[in-house]
Design an enzyme around this catalytic site. Sequence first.
Site, PDB file in Angstrom:
ATOM      1  N   SER A 675      48.044 -38.434  23.507  1.00  0.00           N
ATOM      2  CA  SER A 675      49.618 -38.541  24.187  1.00  0.00           C
ATOM      3  C   SER A 675      49.110 -37.838  25.099  1.00  0.00           C
ATOM      4  O   SER A 675      47.979 -37.654  25.514  1.00  0.00           O
ATOM      5  CB  SER A 675      50.347 -38.794  23.722  1.00  0.00           C
ATOM      6  OG  SER A 675      51.961 -38.865  24.191  1.00  0.00           O
ATOM      7  N   ASP A 766      51.820 -50.287  24.653  1.00  0.00           N
ATOM      8  CA  ASP A 766      52.135 -48.858  24.860  1.00  0.00           C
ATOM      9  C   ASP A 766      52.688 -49.540  26.578  1.00  0.00           C
ATOM     10  O   ASP A 766      52.293 -49.288  27.191  1.00  0.00           O
ATOM     11  CB  ASP A 766      51.750 -48.056  24.688  1.00  0.00           C
ATOM     12  CG  ASP A 766      51.612 -46.537  25.010  1.00  0.00           C
ATOM     13  OD1 ASP A 766      52.669 -46.083  25.255  1.00  0.00           O
ATOM     14  OD2 ASP A 766      50.927 -45.693  24.647  1.00  0.00           O
ATOM     15  N   HIS A 798      53.405 -46.751  21.828  1.00  0.00           N
ATOM     16  CA  HIS A 798      53.359 -45.505  21.619  1.00  0.00           C
ATOM     17  C   HIS A 798      52.854 -44.900  20.250  1.00  0.00           C
ATOM     18  O   HIS A 798      51.671 -44.022  20.994  1.00  0.00           O
ATOM     19  CB  HIS A 798      54.098 -44.961  22.778  1.00  0.00           C
ATOM     20  CG  HIS A 798      53.239 -43.199  23.532  1.00  0.00           C
ATOM     21  ND1 HIS A 798      51.728 -43.151  23.861  1.00  0.00           N
ATOM     22  CD2 HIS A 798      53.660 -42.316  22.913  1.00  0.00           C
ATOM     23  CE1 HIS A 798      52.064 -41.929  24.726  1.00  0.00           C
ATOM     24  NE2 HIS A 798      52.747 -41.104  23.443  1.00  0.00           N
TER      25      HIS A 798
END
Length: 822
Positions: A675, A766, A798
């Site tokens: 991320s 995601d 995610h």
Amino acid sequence: MASLFLKMVSIPPRTTISSTRTRTRVPSVLPFKLQHFLSHSLPAASTARSMATPKAAEFPSGLDESTEQDYASQSNLLREFVPIPSIDTACLLKSPSSDSESQAMFAVSQPNLVANRKRKFILSSTILNTGTSPTFHWAPFPVEMSGVSAMIPSPSASKLLIIRNPENNESATRFEVWNSSQLQREFQVPQSVHGSVYTDAWFEGISWNSDETRVAYVAEEPAPAKPSFNDQGYKKGASNDKDCGTWKGQGEWEEDWGETYAGKRQPALFVIDITSGDVQAVKGIDKSLSVGQVVWAPSTKEGSEKYLVFVGWSFETRKLGIKYCYNRPCALYAVKAPHPHSKANEAEIQSTEDIQALKLTETISSAFFPRFSPDGKFLVFLSARSSVDSGAHSATNSLHRLDWHTDMKQYKSAKVYDVIPVVMSADDGCFPGLYCFSMLRDPWLSDGYTMIIQSIWHSNQVLISVNVLSGEILRITPADSNFSWSLLSLDGENILAVSSSPVDIPQLKYGTLVEKEKETGNSEWSWLDVSNPIFKCSDKVTSLLSSLEFSIMKIPVKDGSESLTKGANKPFEAIFVTSKSKKSDTCDPLIVILHGGPHSVSLSGFSKSSAFLSSLGYSLLIVNYRGSIGFGEEALQSLPGKAGSQDVNDVLTAVDHVISLGLASPSKIAVLGGSHGGFLTTHLIGQAPDKFIAAAARNPVCNLALMVGTTDIPDWCYVEAYGTSGKDRFTEAPSAEDLALFYSKSPISHLSKVKTPTLFLLGAQDLRVPISTGLQYARALREKGVEAKVILFPNDVHGIERPQSDFESFLNIGVWFNKYCK
């Protein structure tokens, strides 16, 4: 043994075993990750199998003979770590016959690789507290809890509510009420009444009333009727009923709350009568509110109106992603509970004003986790107003108190008292601020005004006691420990918790309050190790972890300036994990690990994936750069507007720090992040192209200009690029100026300089960082001749946390780093 294992993994009968080779022939219908896992996970003594020497063409895509051997050996090592379980929740129930006895129930989860889900089970223990230290008498075996979504004991511990959500959008939700010996009642609530009950730890709210006759809870509002069609075309009269020869249309698309909430439209409030099974929707709540975290309010008079207190999140034209985003405005509301004897189809003779939910927290932009004091005289709640007001997705929390009145009209002018204010910058060794993101249903000690909560303190998670009347805060876990702690439950005046470190598997702890110190008047806590059957690991894991050590380093800020706030000039931290045995002439290769957020933190607790990488012979540098939570609000707010520069420089400063100490070789450094950690990973290989020999990025943010139009949190792009002013600039239609700034702040703007081989691990579902940004970057690397490998997990969101995906993800990371670092 082989036959038992084959039954466990459900290999079809046509699979045969011969006696001349030691390789398992796996049916081609299994996905590659399972084929490969099974092909290399059976002990040689159990799998006498014949197979010809494989030709190069028989290797799976992307593998050769040497790489496959590394896959096999690393797979066997990773499998040693996978079975280590975790405690999801625990509850302690006092015995009605003895004050010195209580029953503990631990909800435990363990990855089930073959089924690709978490196996969940309950393990019970009787706690006897008759002497100087308690004794735990464990049940001989755990009990698997198949299909259980939530398990909530009643206040008296005489009943247990079990909720089983359906696996599809057509079946009913099951409510079961158990006593100590048997199932008392069972009810099935159809989809026409409501959908699945929320058990997500955020919208989730399941609350018994005081006389244990009703339960309030949050569930998905019934789906609106869809248009129907048949072979004649449109069928008049919308319906949710199935009919032979017809099909349902889609109807109008509705917003959801983003990542992990796909398909969830509207959480709503319901009450079920556990005697009759009647379910009533709670009236008086505006349709612009999504509700959660409901609790019954105490009532002082018999026969008086019963109220429910809940959290409401408002929205206008769009619901922005809420997972890990505490910057969504929310407030506490009170609403009359439905009368237990009224029927759903009866018109209630009440004015609209009489039943309308009342907002309790008009003066504060965020309020959640409401908890009433044991005597019912006040209501305590957490607030993320720093997040809401600044736009940062997470920031320093505060704790507040409301006096509770039976006359609801008084709340229109009720005062909100600050218990723990937002800490901007703390002196060394002092409380850095409140960073609490979960709370026990009953967090109170017996005095009725002291709460026990967990909070992040720099790179550790600690337990603190809070006097909600005076605001006094005490750290009750050992101050000289670098371990991280998680709060499980309270046992009267005692605490059940878990403690761990990067090199120590979790250990169950029992905390006892001892006499106050005469000099300070502060209470002291004694912590005992609890022998338990939950946290067990193999001898190999024990041996590997015993060879490692860790420390928490303070890294001075490079090029600090007077223009920075006091908190932003303070050192940040990094957790360093390495082997105890030092080689005289060389260092182990180093993996730099970077958390996401960016307003998150890497804690000094046990991580199976990090322990696996350490056990491969790597040192780990886990950097909590400025902007991480746990270090005060000034340090955190120094990052928005400087993402891609300040955080990148902090990581490079930390790397140079360990190199200068002789703990890492500059020629053998890899970097790993997910991320925002992937944002940093891809920034680092562009801004410092000669620093890293290999990289791996999980769902990375590579191009903000592309992400802003597809993510569930476009406001995040504005705040991290512009700073706090980005909160007011946010629009669904970015200007050319916005897009130019987003691009300049993105890793893709440095792509021309990249030469580091990079592995990408992407979840196709995601919604937070859609795969387009990672795929664009990986394709651009390949176009310029840089080695890039992409592994796409088609059903993952995610976090890439499904057991098989997590396994394959870190297996590939280990093999990728070995290829370039060793």
